[in-house]
Motif scaffolding. Sequence first.
Motif, PDB file in Angstrom:
ATOM      1  N   ARG A 101       4.891  -6.834  -2.708  1.00  0.00           N
ATOM      2  CA  ARG A 101       5.996  -7.528  -3.355  1.00  0.00           C
ATOM      3  C   ARG A 101       6.258  -6.988  -4.745  1.00  0.00           C
ATOM      4  N   PHE A 102       5.187  -6.567  -5.426  1.00  0.00           N
ATOM      5  CA  PHE A 102       5.364  -5.965  -6.741  1.00  0.00           C
ATOM      6  C   PHE A 102       5.853  -4.520  -6.615  1.00  0.00           C
ATOM      7  N   GLU A 119       7.751  -3.326  -4.460  1.00  0.00           N
ATOM      8  CA  GLU A 119       9.153  -3.296  -4.042  1.00  0.00           C
ATOM      9  C   GLU A 119      10.078  -4.037  -5.001  1.00  0.00           C
ATOM     10  N   ASP A 120       9.499  -4.649  -6.026  1.00  0.00           N
ATOM     11  CA  ASP A 120      10.320  -5.403  -6.977  1.00  0.00           C
ATOM     12  C   ASP A 120      11.005  -4.443  -7.950  1.00  0.00           C
ATOM     13  N   GLU A 178      12.348  -4.772 -10.927  1.00  0.00           N
ATOM     14  CA  GLU A 178      11.919  -4.882 -12.329  1.00  0.00           C
ATOM     15  C   GLU A 178      10.569  -4.212 -12.531  1.00  0.00           C
ATOM     16  N   THR A 179       9.656  -4.415 -11.574  1.00  0.00           N
ATOM     17  CA  THR A 179       8.330  -3.811 -11.678  1.00  0.00           C
ATOM     18  C   THR A 179       8.424  -2.298 -11.597  1.00  0.00           C
ATOM     19  N   THR A 181       8.952 -12.152 -16.859  1.00  0.00           N
ATOM     20  CA  THR A 181      10.102 -12.067 -15.953  1.00  0.00           C
ATOM     21  C   THR A 181       9.717 -12.444 -14.528  1.00  0.00           C
ATOM     22  N   LEU A 182       8.570 -11.949 -14.075  1.00  0.00           N
ATOM     23  CA  LEU A 182       8.143 -12.199 -12.695  1.00  0.00           C
ATOM     24  C   LEU A 182       7.677 -13.628 -12.475  1.00  0.00           C
ATOM     25  N   GLY A 217      10.167 -15.227  -9.772  1.00  0.00           N
ATOM     26  CA  GLY A 217       9.934 -13.899  -9.232  1.00  0.00           C
ATOM     27  C   GLY A 217       8.695 -13.863  -8.359  1.00  0.00           C
ATOM     28  N   PRO A 218       8.154 -12.657  -8.090  1.00  0.00           N
ATOM     29  CA  PRO A 218       7.005 -12.527  -7.182  1.00  0.00           C
ATOM     30  C   PRO A 218       5.773 -13.324  -7.610  1.00  0.00           C
ATOM     31  N   GLU A 247       6.403 -16.766  -6.584  1.00  0.00           N
ATOM     32  CA  GLU A 247       6.308 -16.862  -5.127  1.00  0.00           C
ATOM     33  C   GLU A 247       4.848 -16.924  -4.675  1.00  0.00           C
TER      34      GLU A 247
END
Length: 307
Positions: free
Chosen positions: A60-61, A63-64, A66-67, A98-99, A103-104, A107
């Motif tokens: 998830r990170f 593919e994020d 922002e990351t 931000t996350l 965000g992830p 989640e």
Amino acid sequence: MSLVLPSELVVDRFLPTVRSMLATRLAERGLTQQEIAAELGVTQAAVSKYVGGESGGDDRFREDPETVATVDRIAAGLAGDEMDGYDALAELLSLVRTLEDRGPICELHEEAMPELRGLGCDLCVRGLDPDVRAERDVLANVRTAARTLASIPGMADYIPNVGTNVGMCLPDPRDETDVAAIPGRIYAMGGRIEIPANPEFGASKHVATAVLAATAVDSEVHSAINIATDDDLLAAARAIGIDPLEFDADYEDRGDHLQTQFADRGTVPRIAYHRGAFGIEPATYVFGSTAVEAAELIGDLLETASQ
């Protein structure tokens, strides 16, 4: 309830993933494993695993957006000597914040603590201030009310074709964005009640109109639930001492019409209904100080009607 801090997830899931991503990016830019280890503050053996794809982490990170953007920026800065460890840390801390804002990380936190789902949790971002607590309480109340409806025997028979919704507003609401409801409405399928999603603010203009009209006349009324109009339920209401209010369905501005009807009566009735019009299905609104109170009243009406 298991107590899991978001910071634990940052350490256990976020950092290994970001270190792996950074190690790979720095290796692609020509840094040796020893140099990468020095930049990241880990051992050369750890870098070897990172570069070899054995680090695990969480996709998830990876593919994020922002990351990915932050990691690329840090890798370019470190490789080009345009960024030091302090700068990289500042970038990562900003990314974490931000996350954590839906965000992830948020989640993952809801997965670790399912009790947070549907509560509009903003603890990481805003802290538990009064506004956040009020929002959380309203969302929790709507969610409980929806589940209460689903548990009422025979409730599926009173779900209109357009679906049912549960609405509850914050204190002093301004518009429909201050009213929480179920996205997509509650519907009946095969004799069962289906709740498609957790409540959200601004999810239903239809039920929000009734809620806002009611609370404008009586600030203690914060909730409304729409169900099918049924003579047996109306008779049951009268049997337990409730005088339902009938209003006309065919009004362009339903909110103003309802507010006028309530004001003329001098109070918001526990039940208001109409018998439909061309293209408009008959509907009954059940009001309460909370969504749970309105749902419990519906349960009482069905029980009384069945006797």
